[in-house]
Design an enzyme around this catalytic site. Structure first.
Site, PDB file in Angstrom:
ATOM      1  N   HIS A 283       4.410  91.414  10.439  1.00  0.00           N
ATOM      2  CA  HIS A 283       3.453  92.085   9.545  1.00  0.00           C
ATOM      3  C   HIS A 283       4.247  93.064   8.682  1.00  0.00           C
ATOM      4  O   HIS A 283       5.047  92.659   7.857  1.00  0.00           O
ATOM      5  CB  HIS A 283       2.376  92.738  10.420  1.00  0.00           C
ATOM      6  CG  HIS A 283       1.182  93.270   9.697  1.00  0.00           C
ATOM      7  ND1 HIS A 283       0.961  93.088   8.364  1.00  0.00           N
ATOM      8  CD2 HIS A 283       0.114  93.990  10.151  1.00  0.00           C
ATOM      9  CE1 HIS A 283      -0.181  93.672   8.022  1.00  0.00           C
ATOM     10  NE2 HIS A 283      -0.717  94.226   9.086  1.00  0.00           N
ATOM     11  N   HIS A 322       2.689  83.118   4.077  1.00  0.00           N
ATOM     12  CA  HIS A 322       1.590  84.051   4.272  1.00  0.00           C
ATOM     13  C   HIS A 322       0.392  83.304   4.813  1.00  0.00           C
ATOM     14  O   HIS A 322       0.175  82.151   4.449  1.00  0.00           O
ATOM     15  CB  HIS A 322       1.226  84.732   2.940  1.00  0.00           C
ATOM     16  CG  HIS A 322       0.507  86.018   3.124  1.00  0.00           C
ATOM     17  ND1 HIS A 322      -0.845  86.062   3.353  1.00  0.00           N
ATOM     18  CD2 HIS A 322       0.947  87.302   3.138  1.00  0.00           C
ATOM     19  CE1 HIS A 322      -1.196  87.332   3.500  1.00  0.00           C
ATOM     20  NE2 HIS A 322      -0.141  88.106   3.379  1.00  0.00           N
ATOM     21  N   ASP A 379       6.756  91.308   0.748  1.00  0.00           N
ATOM     22  CA  ASP A 379       7.903  91.950   1.391  1.00  0.00           C
ATOM     23  C   ASP A 379       9.244  91.421   0.924  1.00  0.00           C
ATOM     24  O   ASP A 379      10.279  91.982   1.268  1.00  0.00           O
ATOM     25  CB  ASP A 379       7.798  91.779   2.916  1.00  0.00           C
ATOM     26  CG  ASP A 379       6.714  92.661   3.479  1.00  0.00           C
ATOM     27  OD1 ASP A 379       6.569  93.782   2.972  1.00  0.00           O
ATOM     28  OD2 ASP A 379       6.007  92.222   4.396  1.00  0.00           O
TER      29      ASP A 379
HETATM   30  N1  CMC Z   1      10.214  80.524   7.296  1.00  0.00           N
HETATM   31  C1  CMC Z   1      10.267  79.220   7.689  1.00  0.00           C
HETATM   32  N2  CMC Z   1       9.211  78.473   7.999  1.00  0.00           N
HETATM   33  C2  CMC Z   1       8.017  79.065   7.922  1.00  0.00           C
HETATM   34  C3  CMC Z   1       7.870  80.414   7.522  1.00  0.00           C
HETATM   35  C4  CMC Z   1       9.022  81.137   7.189  1.00  0.00           C
HETATM   36  N3  CMC Z   1       8.940  82.408   6.801  1.00  0.00           N
HETATM   37  N4  CMC Z   1       6.554  80.746   7.539  1.00  0.00           N
HETATM   38  C5  CMC Z   1       5.912  79.641   7.940  1.00  0.00           C
HETATM   39  N5  CMC Z   1       6.797  78.648   8.168  1.00  0.00           N
HETATM   40  C6  CMC Z   1       6.467  77.252   8.536  1.00  0.00           C
HETATM   41  C7  CMC Z   1       6.045  77.170  10.012  1.00  0.00           C
HETATM   42  O1  CMC Z   1       7.152  76.914  10.847  1.00  0.00           O
HETATM   43  C8  CMC Z   1       5.074  76.022   9.951  1.00  0.00           C
HETATM   44  O2  CMC Z   1       5.810  74.823   9.865  1.00  0.00           O
HETATM   45  P1  CMC Z   1       5.315  73.497  10.659  1.00  0.00           P
HETATM   46  O3  CMC Z   1       3.939  73.208  10.118  1.00  0.00           O
HETATM   47  O4  CMC Z   1       6.317  72.468  10.362  1.00  0.00           O
HETATM   48  O5  CMC Z   1       5.280  73.900  12.116  1.00  0.00           O
HETATM   49  C9  CMC Z   1       4.372  76.184   8.618  1.00  0.00           C
HETATM   50  O6  CMC Z   1       5.324  76.873   7.777  1.00  0.00           O
HETATM   51  C10 CMC Z   1       3.080  76.964   8.695  1.00  0.00           C
HETATM   52  O7  CMC Z   1       3.376  78.251   9.237  1.00  0.00           O
HETATM   53  P2  CMC Z   1       2.465  79.054  10.243  1.00  0.00           P
HETATM   54  O8  CMC Z   1       3.373  79.728  11.245  1.00  0.00           O
HETATM   55  O9  CMC Z   1       1.365  78.165  10.761  1.00  0.00           O
HETATM   56  O10 CMC Z   1       1.831  80.136   9.288  1.00  0.00           O
HETATM   57  P3  CMC Z   1       1.060  81.429   9.729  1.00  0.00           P
HETATM   58  O11 CMC Z   1      -0.055  81.594   8.779  1.00  0.00           O
HETATM   59  O12 CMC Z   1       0.718  81.403  11.190  1.00  0.00           O
HETATM   60  O13 CMC Z   1       2.150  82.585   9.552  1.00  0.00           O
HETATM   61  C11 CMC Z   1       3.412  84.330   8.623  1.00  0.00           C
HETATM   62  C12 CMC Z   1       2.177  83.442   8.476  1.00  0.00           C
HETATM   63  C13 CMC Z   1       3.406  85.397   7.538  1.00  0.00           C
HETATM   64  C14 CMC Z   1       3.378  85.045  10.004  1.00  0.00           C
HETATM   65  C15 CMC Z   1       4.669  83.444   8.536  1.00  0.00           C
HETATM   66  O14 CMC Z   1       4.690  82.783   7.278  1.00  0.00           O
HETATM   67  C16 CMC Z   1       5.947  84.240   8.743  1.00  0.00           C
HETATM   68  O15 CMC Z   1       6.343  84.461   9.897  1.00  0.00           O
HETATM   69  N6  CMC Z   1       6.622  84.687   7.635  1.00  0.00           N
HETATM   70  C17 CMC Z   1       7.798  85.491   7.768  1.00  0.00           C
HETATM   71  C18 CMC Z   1       7.411  86.933   8.073  1.00  0.00           C
HETATM   72  C19 CMC Z   1       6.870  87.633   6.843  1.00  0.00           C
HETATM   73  O16 CMC Z   1       7.437  87.546   5.762  1.00  0.00           O
HETATM   74  N7  CMC Z   1       5.776  88.360   7.049  1.00  0.00           N
HETATM   75  C20 CMC Z   1       5.175  89.168   5.996  1.00  0.00           C
HETATM   76  C21 CMC Z   1       3.797  88.724   5.635  1.00  0.00           C
HETATM   77  S1  CMC Z   1       3.274  89.531   4.125  1.00  0.00           S
HETATM   78  C22 CMC Z   1       2.930  91.126   4.632  1.00  0.00           C
HETATM   79  C23 CMC Z   1       1.587  91.226   5.206  1.00  0.00           C
HETATM   80  O17 CMC Z   1       0.587  91.008   4.480  1.00  0.00           O
HETATM   81  O18 CMC Z   1       1.537  91.560   6.411  1.00  0.00           O
END
Ligand code: CMC
Length: 444
Positions: A283, A322, A379
């Site tokens: 986050h 995101h 971010d």
């Molecule tokens: N790098 C590589 N792969 C990713 C990433 C990433 N940053 N984010 C998602 N994926 C992949 C994930 O592995 C999955 O692939 P597959 O379908 O093959 O298994 C697919 O994309 C969908 O991801 P998800 O994990 O289901 O997505 P989510 O909605 O649960 O997670 C997130 C959202 C923000 C936690 C995630 O994208 C992440 O960990 N990003 C990096 C951390 C980050 O930058 N966070 C800041 C968010 S913006 C600030 C805020 O509003 O809080």
């Protein structure tokens, strides 16, 4: 209908098609009429579906709330598919162009833009509540020299609850208003004290002559000079960054503030819950993680190997992806425009900017990321601006918490006034053993 549904999937879109579902429970052959309002069904309508008289009834399962609306809200609108963000109906682009952080905080909390007199009063009130009790300062001094500033912020905001015990009178409008003003006013002071504590420098008291961001810069950087004069370019960049972070509907920390606040605890304790949630690397901690990632990559030449590591799932591309934006995060676009301006103001030349720009370009050219709709989020670039302002990496999440305070408070007030609010209490699917006989120690 498909378009409306997509909007709702992507977070926040209001689907207007009402109607009903006819649901047949194949276990019993019974058919039920389930109302659809705002593109949503009520989970409780499924409870009537039972296989026997003593059956609990059907529950819905949604561990990360990926498809569950937990409240109705009129504060922030996001269309994640189109990359749109609006506060109280005003686009983030227009707010960043014409408004200030304190005006946006007013807008979030009060629901409308202020007239000049109201804005002056609001600004005066916030400016004159920036001091914290000296005992809070003493409390801060008890932390180790290297304590993480988020840990200090979360503890001291929690501690404020004990300094304002009457804040627990949630039905008292004046108490609510004072808590809102105090929290927005004191958050930069606590943040700056945490920063000075890490450096072993004396704390700088607030200066009422300065703007909200200008005063923060003074509390961070003032040394022996009689009066600190903030660089207007940095003041403006900080103001824009804070507008961008002010609210973001039902994210993890806001959901935490609402859940903790639904127990009717005082707002200082509810916000401490939000700060704890924001601390996590998925986050608010992500901007800190981005800088560490750029450090690790080191040079542009290493980018292909790094991206391969991401695709092999050994790494995560921090600052990308995101839950609601499946398009370029509109906040990232605005921040990116300010990076050069800040580098110019601070005279710094950050080699990480080159790595970040190239990393973004290559990721956006790569099917692995485009297929998964992974774009830069807020971010990805904010850390570079903070670094150019000589703000240490550990402070980045604190820089997020300061403006998000306005959003948390607006959401907390909305939650209190919502007649559908009850204490948050999710259900579970129990997967453990039942009715085991206790075995005394000597027989195990
Ligand atoms: N790098 C590589 N792969 C990713 C990433 C990433 N940053 N984010 C998602 N994926 C992949 C994930 O592995 C999955 O692939 P597959 O379908 O093959 O298994 C697919 O994309 C969908 O991801 P998800 O994990 O289901 O997505 P989510 O909605 O649960 O997670 C997130 C959202 C923000 C936690 C995630 O994208 C992440 O960990 N990003 C990096 C951390 C980050 O930058 N966070 C800041 C968010 S913006 C600030 C805020 O509003 O809080």
């Amino acid at each position: 209908m498909a378009e409306e549904r997509n909007q709702a999937d992507d977070g926040g879109g209001v689907a207007t098609t009402d109607g009903s579902l006819s649901v047949t429970d194949n276990r019993t052959g019974e058919t039920y009429e389930i109302e659809v309002n705002d593109g949503t069904v009520r989970a409780m309508d499924f409870r009537q579906m039972k296989v026997s008289e003593d059956d609990f009834g059907l529950m819905t399962y949604d561990p990360a709330f990926t498809n569950t609306a937990s409240c109705r809200s009129a504060i922030t609108y996001i269309d994640g598919g189109a990359g749109v963000l609006e506060h109280r109906g005003y686009s983030i682009e227009q707010l960043c162009e014409g408004s200030s952080f304190l005006e946006v905080a007013y807008l979030l909390v009060h629901g409308e833009l202020p007239e000049q007199g109201a804005l002056d009063y609001w600004t005066y009130a916030i400016t004159h509540h920036t001091y914290v009790h000296e005992n809070i300062k003493n409390l801060m001094e008890g932390f180790r020299y290297d304590a993480h500033p988020m840990a200090m912020l979360l503890s001291t905001v929690g501690a404020l609850s004990s300094f304002y015990p009457s804040a627990k009178n949630l039905d008292d409008e004046t108490e609510r208003y004072m808590a809102v003003v105090r929290l927005i006013a004191k958050m930069p002071t606590l943040a700056a004290f945490a920063y000075r504590h890490n450096l072993g420098l004396p704390y700088v008291y607030p200066d009422n002559d300065l703007s909200y961001p200008g005063n923060f810069l003074s509390m961070l950087y003032k040394m022996t000079e009689f009066k600190y004069e903030p660089d207007p370019r940095l003041e403006r960049a900080l103001d824009v960054l804070w507008i961008l972070h002010a609210d973001h509907e039902q994210n993890c920390s806001t959901a935490a503030v609402r859940a903790v606040g639904s127990s009717q605890v005082d707002p200082y304790s509810a916000l401490a819950g939000g700060i704890a949630a924001l601390y996590g690397p998925l986050h608010g901690g992500a901007n800190e993680a981005v800088l560490r990632m750029l450090d690790r990559i080191g040079t542009v030449e290493n980018i292909p190997d790094f991206l391969q590591g991401v695709k092999d799932r050994k790494e995560k591309l921090m600052g990308f992806g995101h839950r609601v934006y499946k398009n370029y995060d509109p906040r990232a676009r605005i921040i990116k425009r300010h990076v050069d301006e800040v580098l110019e103001a601070t005279g710094s030349d950050n080699p990480k900017l080159e790595i970040a720009t190239e990393l973004e370009k290559r990721a956006l050219d790569d099917e692995y990321f485009t297929e998964r709709k992974l774009y830069p989020n807020v971010d990805f670039y904010s850390g570079l601006i903070y670094e150019a302002m000589s703000i240490p990496t550990d402070m980045f999440t604190v820089m997020f918490a300061i403006p998000r305070t306005a959003g948390w408070l607006a959401q907390w007030l909305e939650m209190l006034d919502d007649e559908e609010t009850k204490i948050a209490r999710p259900r579970q699917i129990y997967t453990g053993d039942r009715e085991q006989d206790y075995v005394p120690m000597d027989r195990r």
